[in-house]
Design an enzyme around this catalytic site. Structure first.
Site, PDB file in Angstrom:
ATOM      1  N   SER A 195      -0.721   7.326 -13.311  1.00  0.00           N
ATOM      2  CA  SER A 195      -2.031   7.913 -13.602  1.00  0.00           C
ATOM      3  C   SER A 195      -1.879   9.428 -13.611  1.00  0.00           C
ATOM      4  CB  SER A 195      -3.068   7.498 -12.547  1.00  0.00           C
ATOM      5  OG  SER A 195      -4.295   8.170 -12.761  1.00  0.00           O
ATOM      6  N   HIS A 238       1.310  -3.004   0.613  1.00  0.00           N
ATOM      7  CA  HIS A 238       1.963  -3.066   1.913  1.00  0.00           C
ATOM      8  C   HIS A 238       2.405  -4.475   2.295  1.00  0.00           C
ATOM      9  CE1 HIS A 238       3.400  -0.850   5.193  1.00  0.00           C
ATOM     10  NE2 HIS A 238       2.363  -0.064   5.415  1.00  0.00           N
ATOM     11  N   ASP A 293       7.296  -1.439   2.380  1.00  0.00           N
ATOM     12  CA  ASP A 293       7.030  -0.706   3.613  1.00  0.00           C
ATOM     13  C   ASP A 293       7.177   0.794   3.361  1.00  0.00           C
ATOM     14  OD1 ASP A 293       9.840   0.018   3.890  1.00  0.00           O
ATOM     15  OD2 ASP A 293      10.167  -2.043   4.581  1.00  0.00           O
TER      16      ASP A 293
END
Length: 411
Positions: free
Chosen positions: A328, A381, A385
């Site tokens: 983006s 998540h 990680d």
């Protein structure tokens, strides 16, 4: 013979679409394969072309209406010779009144015209298109033209808060602001549902970093003339994409998908990088396919093509399928740090901030002016990680801060 054009199944279970624009008006001649109308689904803008050469005799839907798949969209009058070429079509004699869908709006013969019926502003099709692009409610704009007709100048003045007084209003009359409610349609409602689903089902985390792209920008400026010879615009996007394609080779989890209950993860073989586009229809995310196999020039060609198509609201539906990771570029508008929402079912997205010239210390402790770009990665998540995201971003960053390093890992 008069023939009804039945709005076809556009695909992907779409049962309705918004009538955006009529290119051929009632009573006007049309050639086979000539564009008659634009309709907007929740995926893309689709151009509807004429199936015969003839004359458009009826619009079954007005601009802004939601047309139904399987119902007539328009009626075309053709010669007997033309109709004979297509014996499979449904024909209605010229002197017969075709059956009108029960859920269709009134026909022009049975009601006031689209420009003058009650509740509708008096305006030309060009003004209506302009109002749509400016996201203005035409019925709220006072018209300064004859009989209160809304002109382009009225739209611009209204947008700037300096609307002319309607000819029909009293000199002493004052406008009263009122709340306005309108339905979300097409791409905007699809975007709303997609964002809500992604944000509610994916545990997001954001990782922000600063990139010194001084060397990269110098390289871009050096290569620009070569690209311009081929009519191409060279932005930083091809470099960003190529660096991602290289970095995910070492961290493939960034280019993966996970199933709903997180019992399986699929590592994708192709790196199809989406780029969020602010189009007149709303937010769309077309993607460049197989970035890992493309050269910088090939990437620039495809990015230019998709960018131009997005600006004209002409993105093909296939361009928005199969994305694996997204970018983006919000920095072209403004801002430095963001928390982008992942384009589900992808697992990562990066937001690029604006480029700033800022003072930084070099290896000798001297202050230099450097080109600084802030980036913000959002990750899923469930499968990524923080440590993995940091290592991936460090590798991606190294390619962009030292673009010569990309040559080492190119295949």
């Amino acid at each position: 013979m008069k023939i009804d054009f039945i709005l076809p199944d556009i695909g992907e279970g779409i049962v309705e679409c918004e009538l955006v624009e009529w290119h051929i008006q009632e009573g006007e001649a049309v050639a086979e394969d000539q564009p008659v109308a634009d309709v907007m689904t929740d995926k893309a803008l689709v151009e509807i072309t004429a199936m015969h050469t003839g004359t458009i005799t009826r619009h079954y839907w007005n601009k802004g209406d939601v047309a139904k798949v399987g119902k007539p969209l328009f009626q075309i009058e053709v010669s007997a010779e033309e109709a004979a070429k297509h014996p499979e079509v449904t024909q209605t004699p010229v002197d017969a009144e075709p059956t009108k869908p029960l859920d269709s709006p009134p026909t022009p013969e049975a009601s006031v015209s689209n420009e003058t019926r009650p509740g509708k502003a008096l305006a030309s099709p060009a003004v209506r298109r302009m109002a749509r692009e400016l996201e203005l409610d035409l019925s709220q704009v006072p018209g300064s033209g004859k009989e209160g007709r809304v002109l382009k100048e009225d739209l611009l003045a209204w947008q700037q808060g300096d609307a002319p007084q309607s000819a029909a209003s009293s000199p002493a009359a004052t406008s009263v602001a009122v709340d306005r409610t309108e339905p979300l349609r097409g791409v905007k409602v699809a975007m709303a549902r997609q964002m809500q689903d992604a944000y509610s089902s994916i545990p997001h985390f954001t990782y922000a970093e600063e990139l010194d792209i001084t060397e990269l920008e110098a390289l871009r400026q050096q290569l620009k003339p070569e690209f311009e010879k081929d009519g191409l615009r060279l932005s930083l996007m091809p470099f960003m994409m190529k660096a991602i394609a290289l970095a995910v080779q070492q961290y493939p989890v960034l280019n993966s998908r996970v199933n709903a209950d997180c019992s399986e993860i699929t590592y994708l073989s192709d790196v199809n990088i989406g780029m969020a586009a602010d189009t007149p229809m709303g937010l769309l995310v077309p993607n460049v396919k197989q970035v890992q196999h493309q050269s910088l020039k090939e990437l620039a060609t495809e990015i230019n093509r998709l960018t131009d198509a997005a600006r004209l609201s002409k993105l093909p539906p296939d361009s928005m399928k199969g994305g694996s990771i997204s970018i983006s570029n919000i920095g072209v508008i403004g801002g430095t740090v963001a928390t982008p929402i992942i384009n589900k079912p992808e697992v990562a997205i990066v937001a690029l901030g604006r480029i700033q010239q800022l003072p930084r210390f070099n290896s000798k402790g001297e202050v230099e002016a450097r080109q600084i770009l802030n980036v913000s990665w959002s990750g899923d998540h469930r499968v990524i990680d923080g440590a993995t995201m940091a290592r991936f971003c460090n590798l991606w960053k190294s390619y962009l801060e030292h673009p010569g390093k990309m040559l080492v890992d190119l295949r």
